[in-house]
Design a protein around this motif. Sequence first.
Motif, PDB file in Angstrom:
ATOM      1  N   UNK A 191     -29.164 -25.767-111.658  1.00 48.25           N
ATOM      2  CA  UNK A 191     -30.225 -24.838-112.074  1.00 48.25           C
ATOM      3  C   UNK A 191     -29.898 -24.111-113.380  1.00 48.25           C
ATOM      4  N   UNK A 192     -28.615 -24.132-113.750  1.00 54.49           N
ATOM      5  CA  UNK A 192     -28.250 -23.485-115.024  1.00 54.49           C
ATOM      6  C   UNK A 192     -28.376 -24.436-116.219  1.00 54.49           C
ATOM      7  N   UNK A 193     -28.720 -25.694-115.932  1.00 59.29           N
ATOM      8  CA  UNK A 193     -28.820 -26.673-117.025  1.00 59.29           C
ATOM      9  C   UNK A 193     -30.272 -26.740-117.510  1.00 59.29           C
ATOM     10  N   UNK A 194     -30.475 -26.473-118.799  1.00 59.20           N
ATOM     11  CA  UNK A 194     -31.820 -26.540-119.381  1.00 59.20           C
ATOM     12  C   UNK A 194     -32.055 -27.968-119.872  1.00 59.20           C
ATOM     13  N   UNK A 195     -33.080 -28.604-119.314  1.00 57.05           N
ATOM     14  CA  UNK A 195     -33.361 -29.989-119.704  1.00 57.05           C
ATOM     15  C   UNK A 195     -34.604 -30.040-120.596  1.00 57.05           C
ATOM     16  N   UNK A 196     -34.411 -30.600-121.769  1.00 57.45           N
ATOM     17  CA  UNK A 196     -35.514 -30.724-122.726  1.00 57.45           C
ATOM     18  C   UNK A 196     -35.751 -32.209-122.985  1.00 57.45           C
ATOM     19  N   UNK A 250     -45.908 -35.590-119.580  1.00 61.77           N
ATOM     20  CA  UNK A 250     -45.385 -34.212-119.699  1.00 61.77           C
ATOM     21  C   UNK A 250     -45.420 -33.544-118.327  1.00 61.77           C
ATOM     22  N   UNK A 251     -46.553 -33.672-117.633  1.00 62.73           N
ATOM     23  CA  UNK A 251     -46.676 -33.051-116.306  1.00 62.73           C
ATOM     24  C   UNK A 251     -45.652 -33.605-115.324  1.00 62.73           C
ATOM     25  N   UNK A 252     -45.455 -34.925-115.400  1.00 62.46           N
ATOM     26  CA  UNK A 252     -44.483 -35.577-114.507  1.00 62.46           C
ATOM     27  C   UNK A 252     -43.068 -35.013-114.767  1.00 62.46           C
ATOM     28  N   UNK A 253     -42.748 -34.860-116.030  1.00 58.15           N
ATOM     29  CA  UNK A 253     -41.415 -34.359-116.399  1.00 58.15           C
ATOM     30  C   UNK A 253     -41.214 -32.918-115.915  1.00 58.15           C
ATOM     31  N   UNK A 254     -42.231 -32.090-116.112  1.00 59.84           N
ATOM     32  CA  UNK A 254     -42.107 -30.681-115.699  1.00 59.84           C
ATOM     33  C   UNK A 254     -41.988 -30.601-114.170  1.00 59.84           C
ATOM     34  N   UNK A 255     -42.780 -31.419-113.470  1.00 57.32           N
ATOM     35  CA  UNK A 255     -42.703 -31.424-111.999  1.00 57.32           C
ATOM     36  C   UNK A 255     -41.326 -31.853-111.518  1.00 57.32           C
ATOM     37  N   UNK A 256     -40.682 -32.738-112.269  1.00 63.21           N
ATOM     38  CA  UNK A 256     -39.357 -33.229-111.864  1.00 63.21           C
ATOM     39  C   UNK A 256     -38.238 -32.255-112.236  1.00 63.21           C
ATOM     40  N   UNK A 257     -38.595 -31.171-112.954  1.00 67.55           N
ATOM     41  CA  UNK A 257     -37.562 -30.169-113.242  1.00 67.55           C
ATOM     42  C   UNK A 257     -37.169 -30.037-114.698  1.00 67.55           C
ATOM     43  N   UNK A 258     -37.961 -30.640-115.610  1.00 68.68           N
ATOM     44  CA  UNK A 258     -37.666 -30.433-117.039  1.00 68.68           C
ATOM     45  C   UNK A 258     -38.094 -29.019-117.422  1.00 68.68           C
ATOM     46  N   UNK A 259     -37.358 -28.410-118.337  1.00 66.63           N
ATOM     47  CA  UNK A 259     -37.683 -27.042-118.758  1.00 66.63           C
ATOM     48  C   UNK A 259     -38.551 -27.011-120.012  1.00 66.63           C
TER      49      UNK A 259
END
Lengths: 279, 121
Positions: B74-79, B90-99
């Motif tokens: 949870x401390x890792x920011x994924x871009x 984009x929506x798929x990525x955000x749902x999977x936990x991309x920041x």
Amino acid sequence: MKVEDFELLAKTVKERSGLVLSKDKAYLLETRLMPVARKHGLKGLDELSDQVRRRNETLIGDITEAMTTNESLFFRDNKPFDQFKAAVLPGLMKAREGQKRVRIWSAACSSGQEPYSLSMLIKEEGAKLTDWRFDIMATDISMEMINKAKAGIYTQFEVQRGLPITLLIKYFKQNGDKWILDSAIRSMVQFKPFNLLESLSGMGQFDIVFCRNVLIYFDQATKGKVLDGIANQLADDGVLYLGGAETVLGITDRFAPVPGYRGMYQKKGGTPAVVPAST
Amino acid sequence: MKSCLVVDDSRVIRMVARKILEELNFEVIEAEDGKVALDACNKSLPDAVLLDWNMPVMDGLEFLVALRQLPGNENVQVIFCTTENDLEHIQKAISAGANEYIMKPFDSEIIQSKFTQVGLL
């Protein structure tokens, strides 16, 4: 470019917009005015300058437009918007509890990113602001910028500068390589062309004025005139936002910095409707 | 110094991203696919991951799903940083936990803007 042509064009642009062009900005005149010359069927800046001497008003309007067109970005510098959300909005909600109405002016809105950032931010506050009316007035000297802002259509590059991805998903629709802002956000902003050198007295009273990264282009006298004009239109407990490189010091005594909030100014003698900064 | 794992099968993209991120004071680690990146994360979690989508062996989305199972993730920011530039991805990525999400092509200004938004600058 001939010295006398530069001087003539710089003087014309300053008269019309307040924009000061020092000699080291000659390249900017050439870059931006060559397309204007072509549009008017003129061979170069020599012919363009001749037409300005003959007071070709349409051409002078296009020159002013070309020189005052500046790009912007969503949530520029972040901090002012963080402060708006954390300190200004709660302060105003308390101070305007009776009328539930807030008037905001984005005084040099360029292609609309600043007023739209504010609209999205207000929209995100959701239920807290039900029954509240926010009037966001956005002005710019450039008609081209006003039209672009009104359309609310941005390139892929523009939506990636400052705009969080969650807000892109929520408030934009994609059309090819363009991104179109939701009409609910667009309708929160009223756009109109306005030259800050004109009298501000017809603008009505505002609670918050954003006039960021505009004064840097003006000379001291013009800065003072614009700031005094804004002071006349600002509520006694209102706040003025300036850009990070701008100040009121040595220009006007109508404003003073709001303690703890960089870039935010209050009317001298007034008490701003802002949650005080924790020190 | 914050660390950023750059995951992309293109050496050129990794090189460009490294240059920009080093100028922003990040320590940069590189991986050419999701599998190599996941092995690196199992050893030590970076502060950020700049992540391509389409890669051989393990793609970006598979990597992200696996990363989000690791303790401390949870401390890792994924871009994400990809040519998949449509709303659905984009929506798929955000749902999977991309920041955050960068649509290629990118430049230093966009990288800086996105890393600021996730609180790393």
